[in-house]
Enzyme design. Structure first.
Site, mmCIF file in Angstrom:
data_model
loop_
_atom_site.group_PDB
_atom_site.id
_atom_site.type_symbol
_atom_site.label_atom_id
_atom_site.label_comp_id
_atom_site.label_asym_id
_atom_site.label_seq_id
_atom_site.Cartn_x
_atom_site.Cartn_y
_atom_site.Cartn_z
ATOM 1 N N ASP A 113 33.907 27.924 23.999
ATOM 2 C CA ASP A 113 33.594 28.220 22.437
ATOM 3 C C ASP A 113 34.990 27.499 22.064
ATOM 4 O O ASP A 113 34.892 26.298 21.593
ATOM 5 C CB ASP A 113 33.359 29.894 22.275
ATOM 6 N N PHE A 162 24.824 32.556 19.894
ATOM 7 C CA PHE A 162 25.399 33.597 21.020
ATOM 8 C C PHE A 162 24.386 33.712 22.158
ATOM 9 O O PHE A 162 23.348 34.047 21.749
ATOM 10 C CB PHE A 162 25.679 34.908 20.404
ATOM 11 N N ASP A 169 27.096 37.793 28.963
ATOM 12 C CA ASP A 169 26.740 38.893 28.424
ATOM 13 C C ASP A 169 27.147 39.322 27.023
ATOM 14 O O ASP A 169 27.649 38.403 26.331
ATOM 15 C CB ASP A 169 27.629 40.156 29.301
#
Ligand code: IMP
Ligand code: MG
Length: 187
Positions: A113, A162, A169
């Site tokens: 990210d 996301f 997770d």
């Protein structure tokens, strides 16, 4: 069992939108492994997986590697005091046990990210003077980068969604889901 049932009922199920099928992940992983097999042919390489998210991808990838002799190890990086406003600090909560001095190191990430976690880890392992350090990542949110981290092997570039599943997770849910879903925030 419907895969979406692996998400808790406290999450509204239609917030999770099907995004990438396990079959596509398998093709992406094969193509990454092919490049790695070529580049490290006849050599030794230490794969270092960043826990926890990378363990499923690591397992998929290693089964497709046959060019080089492979060693594996893992580290765990934690982002502490991370909030929406503050990216927090990175901490190494579990370190490698293998000697990487003068070895080819390939860091295995499931997603990059901002790149902050990997930058921290790169700086850390450079101290052990490996012969080479490269990164393979299954997913790359390249537009989110705030530090200079350039993975050599990139599976798939994605926008700033996301995503959950296949090791990734949301609050520890979804790692055991085979396909990838993206989180749609209710408006
Ligand atoms: P970075 O330091 O900002 O690059 O953070 C990378 C780490 O944040 C990844 O290794 C994941 O553990 C986590 N992460 C980033 N994006 C996602 C996502 O979309 N889903 C799940 N975890 C994510
Ligand atoms: Mg990770």
């Amino acid at each position: 069992m419907n895969e979406s049932q692996k998400f808790p009922s406290s999450f509204i199920s239609n917030q999770f939108v099907p995004y990438i099928k396990a079959e596509e992940i398998d093709q992406i992983t094969s193509s990454l492994a092919e490049q790695i097999n070529q580049d490290y042919k006849g050599e030794e390489v230490v794969l270092i997986g960043i826990l926890k998210g990378s363990f499923v991808f690591m397992s998929d990838l290693i089964k497709k590697i046959h060019g080089p002799l492979v060693y594996i190890d893992f580290v765990e990086l934690e982002s502490i005091e991370r909030t929406k406003e503050n990216k927090g600090t990175i901490r190494l909560s579990y370190d490698i046990n293998i000697n990487i001095s003068n070895k080819n190191v390939l860091i295995v990430e499931e997603i990059i990210d901002t790149g902050r976690a990997l930058k921290f880890f790169m700086d850390h392992i450079k101290l052990s003077k490996p012969k080479s350090i490269e990164i393979v990542t299954l997913f790359d949110k390249a537009y989110q980068r705030t530090v200079d981290i350039k993975p050599k092997y990139i599976g798939k570039k994605i926008q700033n969604e996301f995503i959950v599943g296949h090791g990734l997770d949301l609050e520890n849910y979804g790692r055991n889901v085979n396909d990838i879903y993206y989180l749609k925030y209710p408006n």
